[in-house]
Structures are given as C-alpha cells and as structure tokens.
Design an enzyme around this catalytic site. Structure first.
Site, PDB file in Angstrom:
ATOM      1  N   ASP A 100     -26.695  42.425   5.872  1.00 38.65           N
ATOM      2  CA  ASP A 100     -27.876  43.238   5.777  1.00 38.65           C
ATOM      3  C   ASP A 100     -28.837  42.936   6.972  1.00 38.65           C
ATOM      4  O   ASP A 100     -29.381  43.862   7.535  1.00 38.65           O
ATOM      5  CB  ASP A 100     -28.403  42.862   4.393  1.00 38.65           C
ATOM      6  CG  ASP A 100     -27.922  43.465   3.471  1.00 38.65           C
ATOM      7  OD1 ASP A 100     -27.214  44.206   3.299  1.00 38.65           O
ATOM      8  OD2 ASP A 100     -27.851  42.637   2.302  1.00 38.65           O
ATOM      9  N   LYS A 157     -24.712  40.235  -5.592  1.00 38.20           N
ATOM     10  CA  LYS A 157     -24.748  39.880  -4.504  1.00 38.20           C
ATOM     11  C   LYS A 157     -24.758  38.162  -4.563  1.00 38.20           C
ATOM     12  O   LYS A 157     -24.385  37.499  -3.520  1.00 38.20           O
ATOM     13  CB  LYS A 157     -25.732  40.341  -3.527  1.00 38.20           C
ATOM     14  CG  LYS A 157     -25.429  41.887  -3.196  1.00 38.20           C
ATOM     15  CD  LYS A 157     -26.345  42.529  -2.782  1.00 38.20           C
ATOM     16  CE  LYS A 157     -26.641  42.667  -1.302  1.00 38.20           C
ATOM     17  NZ  LYS A 157     -27.581  43.584  -0.513  1.00 38.20           N
ATOM     18  N   THR A 210     -22.235  45.045  -4.007  1.00 39.87           N
ATOM     19  CA  THR A 210     -23.828  45.427  -4.191  1.00 39.87           C
ATOM     20  C   THR A 210     -24.004  45.149  -5.366  1.00 39.87           C
ATOM     21  O   THR A 210     -23.653  44.240  -6.065  1.00 39.87           O
ATOM     22  CB  THR A 210     -23.745  47.097  -3.815  1.00 39.87           C
ATOM     23  OG1 THR A 210     -25.230  47.430  -3.836  1.00 39.87           O
ATOM     24  CG2 THR A 210     -22.880  47.852  -4.759  1.00 39.87           C
TER      25      THR A 210
END
Ligand code: ATR
Length: 277
Positions: A95, A59, A55
């Site tokens: 995501d 990233k 995170t």
C-alpha cells in the site's frame, strides 16, 4: 481473498497484465468469509498458488497464518499480498510503495525533502506515513479528528530526526501546518461516495498553498471535494484509482518477477469502470 468481493476490479487489471506478458496464470477472486480464512490460506499454500492479493477484512487476520513478514508488512501492521515461495508464505504490504509510485507517476511528485500533511490516522494513513518516512519527507503532520490516534501513529514512526507532529482537524490547528505543506494527503473517509459526508473535505482552499500537490486515497468519486479545493488553490492533484492499481502492480511485479505492463493494466480497469457507470 476478501469479503465481500463482488465489487473488486482486481481480476480485470491483473488478468490483463498476465495476458499481455503471455503468462499462463489465472487471477481468481476468492470470497473468503472470516471463519474460512485459515482453511483457504492452507489451500493456497498446498495447491501451489503463486501469490494472493489480500483485502478487507483479512489484512490483519492473515498475519498469524503466514510464515514470514517483510519489513513493510511488519511496520504497517497489515498484509495485502502473500507470496508463496515453494510453500513458504511471505506476507508483504504494497500500500505504501503503491502510493509512492502513484504520486511519482501520476503527479510527478517526489516527497524527498517535502513538508507534508496526512489527514486521517487509520489503516491507509499508517501505510502512507510509513512510505513518506522511507521516501525522506522533511516534516510530517498527521491531522485527525481523534487527535489521540494521530499521536499514537506519530510516536510509532518517530525515529531520529523524523518526528511527525499530531494535531486535530479544526481550522485553527490546520492553519499552523497546511499552508506550509507541498504535499497534502487525504486518507479520511470524507468525500467518499455513498458515505454521509460526500461533499465534505478535510481542508478548504484558502489554507492550501498554490505549490501544493494533493493526493486523495478516496477513489470514488474520482474527483473529490478535497481535490477540488487543492485545484482551487492552484495546486496539482492525483488520486482516483491510482493507489489501488499501483499496490496491485507492485504485487504483480513481485509475484511474476517481471515489469508490469502498466498502461495495459490501467486501460483495463478504466474500461471496466466505464462499463459500470
Ligand atoms: P482506512 O483503513 O481506510 O484508513 P479507517 O481505519 O476506518 O479507514 O480510518 C478512517 C479515518 O477517517 C479515520 O482517521 C477517521 O477519523 P477518527 O480516527 O477520528 O475516527 C476518519 N474519519 C471518518 N469519518 C470522519 C469524519 N466525519 N470527519 C473526520 N474524519 C473522519
């Protein structure tokens, strides 16, 4: 791996999933300062950890530290999961697929053939535009305060008949696109708790179709002003922690090779959030 990591709820729902399936692994939160990232990725590889959820702020920085990138990680330009396949590190991005699954499971919405507007042109928007393109969306508008950023994103993902349109966030510009969309996605920080614009929304109800589904990537508060505007127009809404949990569930399934106990994982995070409030 993230920094800071104190607020993360990932260990709670990931561990609940592992325990439910009887998988004898532990999900640890590593607070990794940027200068330690390379060393920690090496530890992860050498000690044979199975997978890592990555995170902020790592990233992008982690990209040169892995051996391979999946198409999703390459297209989105960010890695939120690393899988350790016998010492070969594969960087992936869930995501976008997590967003699609949240939209399908929590709002019953399939974007194939839909006209959509995405508000924002940052990292979250990039993953969502990638996902919507793959899901076969018909027309896509990217609306952003800084139009140039929306234009860059639109041209990067343009291919064949899929040509996203970029525009600004003025009411006049939005009026040309929003009323015709059946999917509206907020990825801007407008409406975020603790931010300067907690009561703000990218668009108001009079422009929104009653047929629209609104999805907010902002998860705190769970009910944002944007989602209230969609409701006021008569549309359906989803958001909250769903994208966050489904990106984790997608990674969990790829790491373990098993179907995730979705209900157990959601119950765990909801209980943890309730205990916090
Ligand atoms: P993330 O990775 O979560 O997408 P980001 O990359 O910082 O975060 O992107 C934030 C988005 O919110 C951007 O689209 C930003 O617009 P700009 O590109 O014009 O900066 C948008 N945003 C932030 N504050 C905003 C505001 N007050 N009004 C409109 N848009 C805003």
């Amino acid at each position: 791996m993230g920094h800071p990591i104190g607020h993360t709820k990932s260990p709670v729902f990931q561990q609940a999933g592992l325990d439910e399936l009887g998988i004898k692994e532990t999900f640890e939160a590593w607070d990794v300062a940027p200068e330690d990232l390379e060393e920690e990725v090496k530890t992860f590889r050498d000690e044979g950890f199975l997978a890592s959820c990555v995170t902020l702020p790592h990233k992008q920085a982690v990209i040169p530290l892995v051996d391979e990138l999946t198409d999703a990680a390459e297209a989105v330009g960010a890695v939120n999961w690393i899988f350790n396949r016998d010492g070969i590190l594969v960087g992936h991005n869930t995501d976008g697929s997590g967003f699609l699954r949240a939209l399908k499971e929590k709002a019953g919405f399939d974007p194939a053939g839909a006209d959509a507007v995405v508000f924002g042109a940052g990292g979250a928007a990039r993953a969502i535009v990638y996902a919507l393109k793959n899901a076969g969306v018909n027309r896509l508008t990217i609306a952003n305060r800084t139009v140039e950023k929306a234009s860059v994103l639109a041209s990067e993902f343009s291919e064949g008949r899929f040509k996203p349109v970029a525009c600004g966030m003025s009411r006049d510009e939005l009026a040309d696109h929003v009323p015709y969309a059946t999917l509206l996605v907020n990825t801007t920080s407008l409406g975020m708790a603790g931010g300067p614009a907690e009561m703000a929304t990218p668009v108001t109800s009079e422009l929104i179709s009653a047929e629209a589904t609104g999805y907010d990537a902002v998860y705190a508060p769970p009910m944002t002003q944007f989602l209230r505007e969609v409701e006021k127009a008569g549309g359906d809404t989803a958001g909250g922690i769903t994208m966050l949990v489904y990106q984790g569930i997608e990674g969990f399934e790829m790491a373990t090779g098993q179907k995730a106990p979705v209900d157990v994982m959601f119950a765990a995070i909801e209980a943890a959030l309730k205990a916090d409030s």
